[in-house]
Design a protein around this motif. Sequence first.
Motif, PDB file in Angstrom:
ATOM      1  N   PRO A  43      45.329  47.060  31.178  1.00  0.00           N
ATOM      2  CA  PRO A  43      44.962  45.687  30.813  1.00  0.00           C
ATOM      3  C   PRO A  43      43.456  45.486  30.838  1.00  0.00           C
ATOM      4  O   PRO A  43      42.715  46.332  31.354  1.00  0.00           O
ATOM      5  CB  PRO A  43      45.624  44.879  31.947  1.00  0.00           C
ATOM      6  N   PRO A  44      42.981  44.333  30.320  1.00  0.00           N
ATOM      7  CA  PRO A  44      41.542  44.045  30.356  1.00  0.00           C
ATOM      8  C   PRO A  44      41.049  43.845  31.778  1.00  0.00           C
ATOM      9  O   PRO A  44      41.827  43.540  32.690  1.00  0.00           O
ATOM     10  CB  PRO A  44      41.435  42.737  29.552  1.00  0.00           C
ATOM     11  N   MET A  45      39.756  44.012  31.974  1.00  0.00           N
ATOM     12  CA  MET A  45      39.146  43.740  33.265  1.00  0.00           C
ATOM     13  C   MET A  45      39.291  42.260  33.602  1.00  0.00           C
ATOM     14  O   MET A  45      39.103  41.399  32.732  1.00  0.00           O
ATOM     15  CB  MET A  45      37.660  44.097  33.244  1.00  0.00           C
ATOM     16  N   ALA A  46      39.608  41.975  34.844  1.00  0.00           N
ATOM     17  CA  ALA A  46      39.718  40.596  35.279  1.00  0.00           C
ATOM     18  C   ALA A  46      38.356  39.913  35.210  1.00  0.00           C
ATOM     19  O   ALA A  46      37.339  40.480  35.630  1.00  0.00           O
ATOM     20  CB  ALA A  46      40.244  40.545  36.709  1.00  0.00           C
ATOM     21  N   GLY A  47      38.342  38.729  34.631  1.00  0.00           N
ATOM     22  CA  GLY A  47      37.117  37.944  34.570  1.00  0.00           C
ATOM     23  C   GLY A  47      36.154  38.335  33.482  1.00  0.00           C
ATOM     24  O   GLY A  47      35.054  37.784  33.394  1.00  0.00           O
ATOM     25  N   VAL A  48      36.511  39.294  32.632  1.00  0.00           N
ATOM     26  CA  VAL A  48      35.641  39.710  31.528  1.00  0.00           C
ATOM     27  C   VAL A  48      36.381  39.459  30.213  1.00  0.00           C
ATOM     28  O   VAL A  48      37.328  40.165  29.882  1.00  0.00           O
ATOM     29  CB  VAL A  48      35.249  41.202  31.638  1.00  0.00           C
ATOM     30  N   ALA A  49      35.953  38.456  29.479  1.00  0.00           N
ATOM     31  CA  ALA A  49      36.639  38.059  28.255  1.00  0.00           C
ATOM     32  C   ALA A  49      36.248  38.965  27.092  1.00  0.00           C
ATOM     33  O   ALA A  49      35.127  39.488  27.051  1.00  0.00           O
ATOM     34  CB  ALA A  49      36.309  36.611  27.910  1.00  0.00           C
ATOM     35  N   PRO A  50      37.160  39.180  26.127  1.00  0.00           N
ATOM     36  CA  PRO A  50      36.787  39.913  24.914  1.00  0.00           C
ATOM     37  C   PRO A  50      35.629  39.208  24.215  1.00  0.00           C
ATOM     38  O   PRO A  50      35.518  37.979  24.264  1.00  0.00           O
ATOM     39  CB  PRO A  50      38.066  39.860  24.062  1.00  0.00           C
ATOM     40  N   SER A  51      34.768  39.981  23.570  1.00  0.00           N
ATOM     41  CA  SER A  51      33.631  39.398  22.863  1.00  0.00           C
ATOM     42  C   SER A  51      33.291  40.254  21.656  1.00  0.00           C
ATOM     43  O   SER A  51      33.612  41.449  21.621  1.00  0.00           O
ATOM     44  CB  SER A  51      32.420  39.276  23.797  1.00  0.00           C
ATOM     45  N   PRO A  52      32.640  39.674  20.643  1.00  0.00           N
ATOM     46  CA  PRO A  52      32.309  40.436  19.434  1.00  0.00           C
ATOM     47  C   PRO A  52      31.319  41.556  19.733  1.00  0.00           C
ATOM     48  O   PRO A  52      30.476  41.446  20.633  1.00  0.00           O
ATOM     49  CB  PRO A  52      31.680  39.378  18.511  1.00  0.00           C
TER      50      PRO A  52
END
Length: 312
Positions: A43-52
């Motif tokens: 899964p994605p890192m907690a607290g780090v949102a996807p970004s362009p």
Amino acid sequence: NRPVGALCLDASFAHLPGCGGNVQVLRAGSAGGCPYPGFAYGPPMAGVAPSPANGASACQSRCRTTLGCAFFSFWLLEGDCVLQGPEAQWSSSSGAVSGPAACFADVQAHFRHVVFDALTPLQLQALRPHLAAAFATALSVGRATEVQALDGTVGEVSLAKGSLIATGRVLLPAGRSVADVEAAAQAAGPTLVASLVAANVPGASDAGFEATARPFFACFLVGASYVESAFADGANPMAEVPFSDSSSAKSLAECQAKCVAVPACFHFTFWRGQQRCSLLGNDVTLRPDAGAAAGPRACTPPPPPARPGGSG
């Protein structure tokens, strides 16, 4: 199925955000070594949102500079960069390119007609850093410190007996693949042979040359260390620590091997300058530490190689 990234070569898709930057055109799988087209981590890192991000190389660079990031996943159509921690798992995803924060290649150069046993100990000692610098220049990977011997010694290569065989573990610039570096190594034969001639190595002027590169997989977090959560950020210093141990180690790989050998160990930190290895349990906090590298007990194996003629 079209190879991942091939659609970006079509002018009708050139406007897609994921087609910016350095997009590898490879079959799905790890045949090119690293990064891995056709796979994503989660899964994605907690607290780090996807970004362009402007391509997979920019996404990988972002992972390298984000504390706790071990893997990245770049989504071609959306142009989104998603970061993952060291315990992330991969899965097949036809629209993604992914990989570790840093790709490594073990580059082996075979100098035929140069006999290892004909070299003196002083010549061998001088050749290790000399060839590391030659590797870095010929492969366009930066400074000699981006090359290390197989035992982890920075700025040197490993030398093997027989006809002279030099092997360097090379840190690849973001966006470069192992396949790229192998091609560069093969083309660099005259330059590397000339470096032996300049070092007055016997038989170098008549040396034949061949080179290969193989991926070396790692999920380590460089510039970070683990600390027991009980002691992090002013937590209770009298708290009971489930498990911790400290000992000496000569390399990052040796430190991880020590962790594997201890059932209670789930995370480790290695300080190269001190040759110190710290083993910790499961309740840990990651913090910045310029002189350290950290990681989990075991790395998730990389995706399987692409099948010839297939899409993975």
